[in-house]
Motif scaffolding. Structure first.
Motif, mmCIF file in Angstrom:
data_model
loop_
_atom_site.group_PDB
_atom_site.id
_atom_site.type_symbol
_atom_site.label_atom_id
_atom_site.label_comp_id
_atom_site.label_asym_id
_atom_site.label_seq_id
_atom_site.Cartn_x
_atom_site.Cartn_y
_atom_site.Cartn_z
ATOM 1 N N TYR A 29 0.841 -1.188 0.000
ATOM 2 C CA TYR A 29 0.000 0.000 0.000
ATOM 3 C C TYR A 29 0.885 1.251 0.000
ATOM 4 O O TYR A 29 2.047 1.215 0.411
ATOM 5 N N GLU A 30 0.289 2.348 -0.485
ATOM 6 C CA GLU A 30 1.025 3.608 -0.583
ATOM 7 C C GLU A 30 0.579 4.572 0.505
ATOM 8 O O GLU A 30 -0.607 4.679 0.802
ATOM 9 N N VAL A 31 1.553 5.228 1.122
ATOM 10 C CA VAL A 31 1.259 6.294 2.088
ATOM 11 C C VAL A 31 2.224 7.447 1.810
ATOM 12 O O VAL A 31 3.437 7.297 1.949
ATOM 13 N N ASN A 32 1.677 8.583 1.391
ATOM 14 C CA ASN A 32 2.495 9.786 1.171
ATOM 15 C C ASN A 32 3.713 9.554 0.273
ATOM 16 O O ASN A 32 4.808 10.053 0.558
ATOM 17 N N GLY A 33 3.535 8.752 -0.771
ATOM 18 C CA GLY A 33 4.635 8.537 -1.717
ATOM 19 C C GLY A 33 5.572 7.398 -1.362
ATOM 20 O O GLY A 33 6.488 7.077 -2.125
ATOM 21 N N SER A 34 5.390 6.781 -0.185
ATOM 22 C CA SER A 34 6.167 5.598 0.199
ATOM 23 C C SER A 34 5.297 4.356 0.050
ATOM 24 O O SER A 34 4.074 4.425 0.218
ATOM 25 N N ILE A 35 5.916 3.235 -0.258
ATOM 26 C CA ILE A 35 5.189 1.974 -0.443
ATOM 27 C C ILE A 35 5.630 0.986 0.635
ATOM 28 O O ILE A 35 6.839 0.782 0.851
ATOM 29 N N TYR A 36 4.662 0.395 1.327
ATOM 30 C CA TYR A 36 4.956 -0.562 2.396
ATOM 31 C C TYR A 36 4.349 -1.931 2.082
ATOM 32 O O TYR A 36 3.271 -2.026 1.489
ATOM 33 N N PHE A 37 5.047 -2.951 2.496
ATOM 34 C CA PHE A 37 4.556 -4.325 2.345
ATOM 35 C C PHE A 37 3.620 -4.633 3.502
ATOM 36 O O PHE A 37 3.966 -4.412 4.669
ATOM 37 N N ASP A 38 2.447 -5.187 3.188
ATOM 38 C CA ASP A 38 1.426 -5.487 4.201
ATOM 39 C C ASP A 38 1.642 -6.915 4.713
ATOM 40 O O ASP A 38 1.136 -7.883 4.151
ATOM 41 N N VAL A 39 2.388 -7.027 5.809
ATOM 42 C CA VAL A 39 2.778 -8.346 6.329
ATOM 43 C C VAL A 39 1.567 -9.131 6.838
ATOM 44 O O VAL A 39 1.435 -10.329 6.571
#
Length: 487
Positions: free
Chosen positions: A149-159
């Motif tokens: 998912y994207e938050v403020n231009g950063s992408i995180y892996f949803d563990v």
């Protein structure tokens, strides 16, 4: 002779027969260094271990593509590698130079150390900054499959979402709940949905030096992402061996598996292989404890921990005397014992060409050769192999001294055994032999001593013998003349 090789697989926690996906080809990926400081001894132990594996697989006839990356961006200081300041940028700011100057300096240092320890270069040595496009494409795929998912231009892996269909802790053997409970809050945590979520792409702050355009922001890739992208590019969605130090297993390699499963629906490697830790005088080596030694400090003796320096081949031999999965402790006693053992092995190796075969022999070499293969086929058991090579060394010395007879066929097998396992597999070399003039000099000194003996000048004769012994060379007088060897 056909060999059945068994490898300990961290993924299954047992030894398994090695069966490549596409024989005779073997794909092996090993996590390389982050080039922000000098290569350390822990690096050296890991890469000597994988050099042994690379050499042995090649010896068995496999065509190995060995990929070992250079991390030159995106490795942040936090425990998970995606929090805090970029390690390379931090060093560059302190030194007031471009980050790529830091990268160049320490990449050169790393390769120099590898060459000094006789570690073969990998088939491909890709860099993180050279594969930004591949990393962006991998992030797109993970987003498309719904695991990021994207938050403020950063992408995180949803563990947590990933763990609903896959076992996130499959490599480290931990349950998700335990991992969450043992994770401390980190900076930037407010952007993440879950405590264990990790960055795939990080939006760069204005002052950040190393950044690239992407569909989401001008930023840089997460540390875990680079290995997934580069192993996929050069070895495919699934390959044979993924390796690295045991410290990479709980987070970095765990996240690599999650990324690959989310993007390609497969675990990237069939066999996960990990080397164990290096300690010094029973303690973990760390700068904070003041017991950290760099390779060149170990070679030169310029350190406050060990009593003297040890040659690169002594260090390599020392590390190979322990199994790669066992903890290895550096101490004066251990290093001195290895130095003596290495000299003993190489001294006998140097005698091989002077051995004379007999018409009838008393020794069979074939069983000894098979025991050497048995050792290496049992999860690359180099300490057991070295013990067998000391038996070969004993045979060489006994034949040289006339206490044992060996026929032509077995002498040829003995030479083959030593060349194969000492040089090709263990990657050892006679450092003294690098000085080509030494044998000529010693032969000249022996000649002068022989003249002194002929002239009954026994004082000079004894002085030469004792002087050579003091600097590590032993003379033996026999019916065929005088020979010399290293002590």
């Amino acid at each position: 002779m056909e060999q059945n090789l068994f490898v300990y697989n961290t993924l299954t926690r047992k030894k398994e027969e090695f069966k490549p996906i596409n024989p005779p080809h073997v794909g092996m990926y090993v996590c390389g260094p982050t080039v922000y400081s000098n290569a350390h001894l822990g690096n050296s132990r890991t890469y000597i271990s994988f050099d042994l594996i690379f050499r042995y697989l090649t010896h068995l006839g496999y065509k190995v593509r060995y990929v070992r990356n250079i991390t030159d961006a995106g490795h942040l200081e936090g425990d998970a590698g995606d929090e805090g300041e970029d390690k390379i940028e931090k060093k560059a700011k302190l030194a007031q130079v471009e980050p790529m100057e830091i990268v160049q300096k320490y990449t050169v240092d790393f390769r120099d150390v590898m060459r000094t320890l006789n570690i073969l270069p990998p088939s491909i040595e890709p860099t993180a900054t050279g594969h930004i496009i591949e990393q962006i494409e991998l992030v797109k795929l993970i987003l498309q499959n719904g695991y990021a998912y994207e938050v403020n231009g950063s992408i995180y892996f949803d563990v947590e979402k990933y763990n609903k269909t896959q076992d996130y802790g499959i490599l480290n053997g931990r349950k998700l709940e335990d991992l969450i409970n043992n994770t401390r809050d980190l900076g930037g945590q407010d952007e993440k949905r879950g405590k264990l979520d990790f960055a795939l792409w990080i939006k760069a702050k204005p002052e950040h030096l190393m950044k690239w355009p992407s569909p989401w922001s001008v930023g840089f890739p997460g540390w875990h992402l680079e290995c997934s992208a580069m192993s996929n590019k050069y070895l495919g969605k699934q390959f044979d061996i993924h390796g690295g130090g045991i410290d990479l297993m709980p987070t970095h390699h765990t996240n690599e598996i999650a990324q690959s499963m989310a993007a390609c629906h497969t675990n990237p490697a069939r066999y996960w292989v990990h080397t164990n830790m290096l300690t010094i005088n029973g303690q973990k080596m760390s700068k904070s404890l003041g017991n950290s030694i760099l390779p060149h400090e170990l070679f030169s003796g310029d350190n406050s921990i060990l009593s003297k320096g040890y040659s690169p081949m002594t260090v390599r031999f020392f590390m190979l005397q322990a199994h790669y999965r066992s903890t290895l402790d550096i101490s004066n006693d251990a290093m001195e014992a290895s130095e003596k053992g290495f000299k003993r092995l190489m001294n006998s190796f140097a005698l091989l060409d002077s051995l004379v075969a007999s018409s009838n022999g008393e020794v069979e070499i074939a069983p000894l050769i098979q025991r050497c293969y048995d050792a290496m086929n049992d999860d690359f058991n180099s300490p057991v192999l070295i013990a067998e090579l000391f038996e070969a060394s004993r045979i060489i010395n006994s034949v040289k001294d006339g206490k044992l007879k060996i026929d032509t066929q077995n002498l040829a097998l003995l030479k083959q055994l030593m060349n194969t396992f000492v040089l090709d597999v263990l990657g050892l070399k006679d450092e003294q032999a690098a000085n080509d003039d030494l044998p000529n000099v010693l032969n000249m000194i022996v000649g002068i001593r022989n003249e002194a003996k002929t002239n009954k000048d026994y004082a000079t004769s004894d002085k030469i013998r004792n002087g050579l012994q003091d600097i590590g060379f032993q003379l033996k007088d026999g019916k065929d003349g005088t020979t010399w060897s290293k002590i």
